[in-house]
Scaffold this motif. Sequence first.
Motif, PDB file in Angstrom:
ATOM      1  N   GLU D 274       0.845  -1.206   0.000  1.00 11.60           N
ATOM      2  CA  GLU D 274       0.000   0.000   0.000  1.00 11.60           C
ATOM      3  C   GLU D 274       0.882   1.260   0.000  1.00 11.60           C
ATOM      4  O   GLU D 274       1.765   1.384  -0.838  1.00 11.60           O
ATOM      5  N   THR D 275       0.614   2.190   0.928  1.00 10.23           N
ATOM      6  CA  THR D 275       1.376   3.446   0.891  1.00 10.23           C
ATOM      7  C   THR D 275       2.672   3.368   1.699  1.00 10.23           C
ATOM      8  O   THR D 275       3.379   4.363   1.835  1.00 10.23           O
ATOM      9  N   ASP D 276       2.954   2.204   2.227  1.00 12.33           N
ATOM     10  CA  ASP D 276       4.224   1.981   2.929  1.00 12.33           C
ATOM     11  C   ASP D 276       5.250   1.615   1.847  1.00 12.33           C
ATOM     12  O   ASP D 276       5.339   0.463   1.417  1.00 12.33           O
ATOM     13  N   LEU D 277       6.000   2.602   1.384  1.00 15.95           N
ATOM     14  CA  LEU D 277       6.810   2.409   0.172  1.00 15.95           C
ATOM     15  C   LEU D 277       8.019   1.524   0.440  1.00 15.95           C
ATOM     16  O   LEU D 277       8.800   1.789   1.356  1.00 15.95           O
ATOM     17  N   PRO D 278       8.191   0.484  -0.354  1.00 13.41           N
ATOM     18  CA  PRO D 278       9.268  -0.474  -0.073  1.00 13.41           C
ATOM     19  C   PRO D 278      10.654   0.078  -0.424  1.00 13.41           C
ATOM     20  O   PRO D 278      10.813   0.897  -1.327  1.00 13.41           O
ATOM     21  N   THR D 279      11.641  -0.410   0.311  1.00 14.09           N
ATOM     22  CA  THR D 279      13.042  -0.095   0.033  1.00 14.09           C
ATOM     23  C   THR D 279      13.677  -1.307  -0.651  1.00 14.09           C
ATOM     24  O   THR D 279      13.172  -2.428  -0.547  1.00 14.09           O
ATOM     25  N   ILE D 280      14.788  -1.072  -1.300  1.00 11.01           N
ATOM     26  CA  ILE D 280      15.518  -2.176  -1.931  1.00 11.01           C
ATOM     27  C   ILE D 280      15.896  -3.243  -0.912  1.00 11.01           C
ATOM     28  O   ILE D 280      15.755  -4.444  -1.137  1.00 11.01           O
ATOM     29  N   LYS D 281      16.380  -2.777   0.243  1.00 10.58           N
ATOM     30  CA  LYS D 281      16.926  -3.722   1.221  1.00 10.58           C
ATOM     31  C   LYS D 281      15.900  -4.737   1.712  1.00 10.58           C
ATOM     32  O   LYS D 281      16.281  -5.837   2.113  1.00 10.58           O
ATOM     33  N   GLN D 282      14.636  -4.365   1.707  1.00 10.99           N
ATOM     34  CA  GLN D 282      13.660  -5.285   2.279  1.00 10.99           C
ATOM     35  C   GLN D 282      13.410  -6.513   1.413  1.00 10.99           C
ATOM     36  O   GLN D 282      12.785  -7.468   1.865  1.00 10.99           O
TER      37      GLN D 282
END
Lengths: 342, 342, 342, 342
Positions: D274-282
């Motif tokens: 949703e609006t919790d924007l993902p980071t590469i590291k995750q």
Amino acid sequence: MQAALVGVTGYAGMVLYQLLKDHPNIKKINIYDHKLTEPTTLESVAPVFKYEDAEVDPYDPTQIMADNDVVFFATSAGVTSKLSRPYLENHFPVIDLSGDMRLNTESSYEKWYHKPAAPEKYLRQAQYGLAEFESVKDQTYVANPGCYATATLLGLAPLIQNQLVDVKSVIVDAKSGTSGAGKKLSATTHFTETNDNLQVYKPNQHQHIPEIVQELHKWDKAVSSIQFMTTLIPVTRGIMSTIYAHVNDGVTEAQLSQAYHNTYDQKPFVHFTETDLPTIKQVVGTNNCDIGLAYNPDTKVVMIDSVIDNMLKGAAGQAVQNFNQMFDYEQTAGLKLKQMLV
Amino acid sequence: MQAALVGVTGYAGMVLYQLLKDHPNIKKINIYDHKLTEPTTLESVAPVFKYEDAEVDPYDPTQIMADNDVVFFATSAGVTSKLSRPYLENHFPVIDLSGDMRLNTESSYEKWYHKPAAPEKYLRQAQYGLAEFESVKDQTYVANPGCYATATLLGLAPLIQNQLVDVKSVIVDAKSGTSGAGKKLSATTHFTETNDNLQVYKPNQHQHIPEIVQELHKWDKAVSSIQFMTTLIPVTRGIMSTIYAHVNDGVTEAQLSQAYHNTYDQKPFVHFTETDLPTIKQVVGTNNCDIGLAYNPDTKVVMIDSVIDNMLKGAAGQAVQNFNQMFDYEQTAGLKLKQMLV
Amino acid sequence: MQAALVGVTGYAGMVLYQLLKDHPNIKKINIYDHKLTEPTTLESVAPVFKYEDAEVDPYDPTQIMADNDVVFFATSAGVTSKLSRPYLENHFPVIDLSGDMRLNTESSYEKWYHKPAAPEKYLRQAQYGLAEFESVKDQTYVANPGCYATATLLGLAPLIQNQLVDVKSVIVDAKSGTSGAGKKLSATTHFTETNDNLQVYKPNQHQHIPEIVQELHKWDKAVSSIQFMTTLIPVTRGIMSTIYAHVNDGVTEAQLSQAYHNTYDQKPFVHFTETDLPTIKQVVGTNNCDIGLAYNPDTKVVMIDSVIDNMLKGAAGQAVQNFNQMFDYEQTAGLKLKQMLV
Amino acid sequence: MQAALVGVTGYAGMVLYQLLKDHPNIKKINIYDHKLTEPTTLESVAPVFKYEDAEVDPYDPTQIMADNDVVFFATSAGVTSKLSRPYLENHFPVIDLSGDMRLNTESSYEKWYHKPAAPEKYLRQAQYGLAEFESVKDQTYVANPGCYATATLLGLAPLIQNQLVDVKSVIVDAKSGTSGAGKKLSATTHFTETNDNLQVYKPNQHQHIPEIVQELHKWDKAVSSIQFMTTLIPVTRGIMSTIYAHVNDGVTEAQLSQAYHNTYDQKPFVHFTETDLPTIKQVVGTNNCDIGLAYNPDTKVVMIDSVIDNMLKGAAGQAVQNFNQMFDYEQTAGLKLKQMLV
């Protein structure tokens, strides 16, 4: 087998949770947090586990002992020794990742940790768990070694145990990635300060020094101090402990090499790579300690390059290794990890 | 004053060009490239200088001596000693950034560089230019020191010159960013391999070892070798040379500190920061060498932390410093550089 | 000319101090800190300046106006507008690096900054100082632009001013190094989280959005909003603003290119590099904005790659550029900086 | 089940070998190298596998088909289509990680790859294996998607398949770590050039563009081109594809969100955050694609942030996912990987 995990919000606790989840001999992990008063979800205390469907319960030692067969502490120094007392009194199995119970005397703990120590009778009850050398099979309380201490002691063991070097000449120049400093924010680990930089820190004051000396002293009574320095590197994971020592007269390079082979060839997690000097990256993602050697005939100095993943062999991985020993499981159970090849 | 620059395509040559352009005593820089047969633009050989309006000419020593008052060589080892012979024969002023003329004997050069050496009469004509210690005022050929050698020798000088430590106990654990390895592509400096990694390289074989020993030997005849190890760090610019030595009996920490003050308090580019240990970042962008000290009363070992920017104090900056000495300009002319604060 | 600097402990203030010190038209810099009650040394408030012999005085606007000809504010948003009121009332020259006076209306400031705005009469008195486009020659209060706004507006100007693209189609994907977030510690800029990572942050909420829109609106009344997104990159210094827009029917690639040449060929700090797309590193250490272009005939989209050093062109450098304009000094005075070549 | 692996020296091949080794349905992996004429050890061709006891055999398609049930190609573009012809002719199962068979027409391949294409009858025999959308259950030749294409297509699918956005307005700004460029040395991936830098490369020319367009076209016939740009970031592993599109009139943010849930809630490897924007590291260390969304009501633009580990979901992981589909194994077999938490 059910295992309790106390402390899942720090880096070591998070990595330990991952390992325990995949351990073939653990049926269920029960997670506890001593700051909670009500049960909650794992995601709410550790958002990184957003896809895990797990619960975290308030800390209750009686309940923990009733519901579990072992408890892992991934709580911080100063806190752990207070939380772990009931288990010591009940001789209930504990694997403690903190530094609270590694030193044998109250005075040493207080000198290096600047906090009140646990009573000495408890300190003596704890077994320092350098997994390749200290069997914890019949122990109930394992003090899991510090990350720097692990890389350094595994690098030094063959030299000291076989009296191949002048113990007074030993110099350790150790380098660590930032994850060793944990999640706590500090200017030292602020990206703008850490990136493109090297920072020597805690000169002659690192709290892993006394556990290194204590263990070396078991191997050679002549050791009473160690020159050990730490440098923060712009890397997330990994420790390189670079060790120097003057070789005793008459000792040959072949004897040095042979001592490492004799010590480690049967150990699944320690690889002696001879003169092929290991890099940090080759152990990241694994529970391995890779060790290489360079002997200088001009100076009679041997350099040992010992590398580990500080989160695994330096923390959660060695904790599982100790757990395997304590319960007599296969040494590599839960630790057949993939190297981060790229 | 007109200055010739031979070699502007490598990192050191590019940085040197920047410094010479801003030097208050240089009216014109003439750039030469020994691989050219026709004049061309600077941008075509070094695209990074896309906004510079400068020409590069083919290499012609007779013409260079006719048109210039000094020549800087930023060409590689093996090449430079061949190119620089006419200047040696004519006693024409040369500042040579390569390693070709740093060692005094052909045999030493050939052992460490694995290339044919210049004839010994020329090697002896060159003056090793460790700028804080070797005056090049009346010299015509300066062999500008290596980057590792500079950080290490400046860190060691007060200890060795004042016989404060056991010379046989000296251990140098030096770390360098990747720019020291130059533009040449290699697996070691491929981003995927270098990032998140530490790599020990050239163990006991680094070509800066003999120049360190040669210079230390001038200060204390007892020095005939040095334990010196190099580690590649995931940083672009900067060297940290971490030096350990056993302090001689009776020497106090105050005496150690005083020796550094005595040696460097009047030197504009070397700062002794006492127990405030310097980081690499604090010198990047400057010609400084910052030096800190940590004495361990338990082990009687002193640790010296010496940092430089390998491109400046370790190469182009020290070259300008030597140039200033040679022509009796103000020491800091062209070298009032801004630290990369952030 | 004496210049006052208020705020020297943040990154921008530190870099500004370096620039002002070397500025040929400034005789003396007087530093002030509104948190001080007694004078102290510069080193004590900003340890990075350990070799500077300078004093910092408590903040006293009457004294500042008496002793100086101009004042630079490098204090934070929310604080600056309170401190700067006496100068507005007295029409005393101010260069303000904060965001406090960039927006023309109180409501816009309060919407984007979540703090009380300065009164609108003062907001209108301040001139937004996008140095290539807004002359501040006869102004007394310059609101120095934000770093992201500078890279983005310089990249967009030729397209918008010449109506070459559909303004509704503009998309800005901007990337910034961590120094833009300042010295304040946060999980986002903790090395362990930032390294090896990309993080999109403040989606559609970055406080530089309204100043971009406000300036674009001056150039084309059709602009009332902008799609602008920010990503944190594992880099210390530098911003890349990648801009996309659909080209209007009939506009050719040659016309696009010509518009950039027409706009910037006479501007000393902006370089249009045509299809040679600039990297962040090529501007770090300079006050330059380098801009490249890639036109896609299949999609009719033009991509603009605009890079700056956020500490210089994005903050302290542009402040000096505005100062030069205000006092009619040479445009490049104090700004002839060396690119960080390596 | 025995699996053949052709090509184990590149990054993707090495990671694939690790995955296949742990796959529960593979009894034995046989490794082949088309450059060998004699069998040798794995370590000798890929030194990173120093603790693996495995053999590599010369390439012999007849023998490979006799001894194995499937063959994985991790060889480079241009080479693979030549090696894989016998399997196409024999309808023997192939998972091909190269780009050689992804495009349907010879002309498209030759335009984007600048190499001779495989004959069109073979191109048509290959199935593009975007695992979440293209079932390869009854296929024998899977062309495993490119890393950029995977992140981009998974991010775009719900928007395009449900006609929620203006297809002509789509802009993709994709960022990749250096491992995507492989082991081959280049100035672009030389640490000194890559560190502290961002580099836009192959503007409008990246070879993953045509496979993205080809797949989008299957979902919406209106798509005939895409604006797609690539930036190299100073990160080893990970891709972030940032996607922008103008939302069609009447479409609400809730509908956008619902489309992602509908598409992915049942897919084990794709997480809509949703609006919790993902980071590469995750996602590094996993076969996941995490997707977040930010809708801008001012501009009517939706931004999609889609992240993958380029070595896993972008290469070896998706290859195993396709293998599982082809042989009807559990979707997550061999792919229950641990996120690199720290």
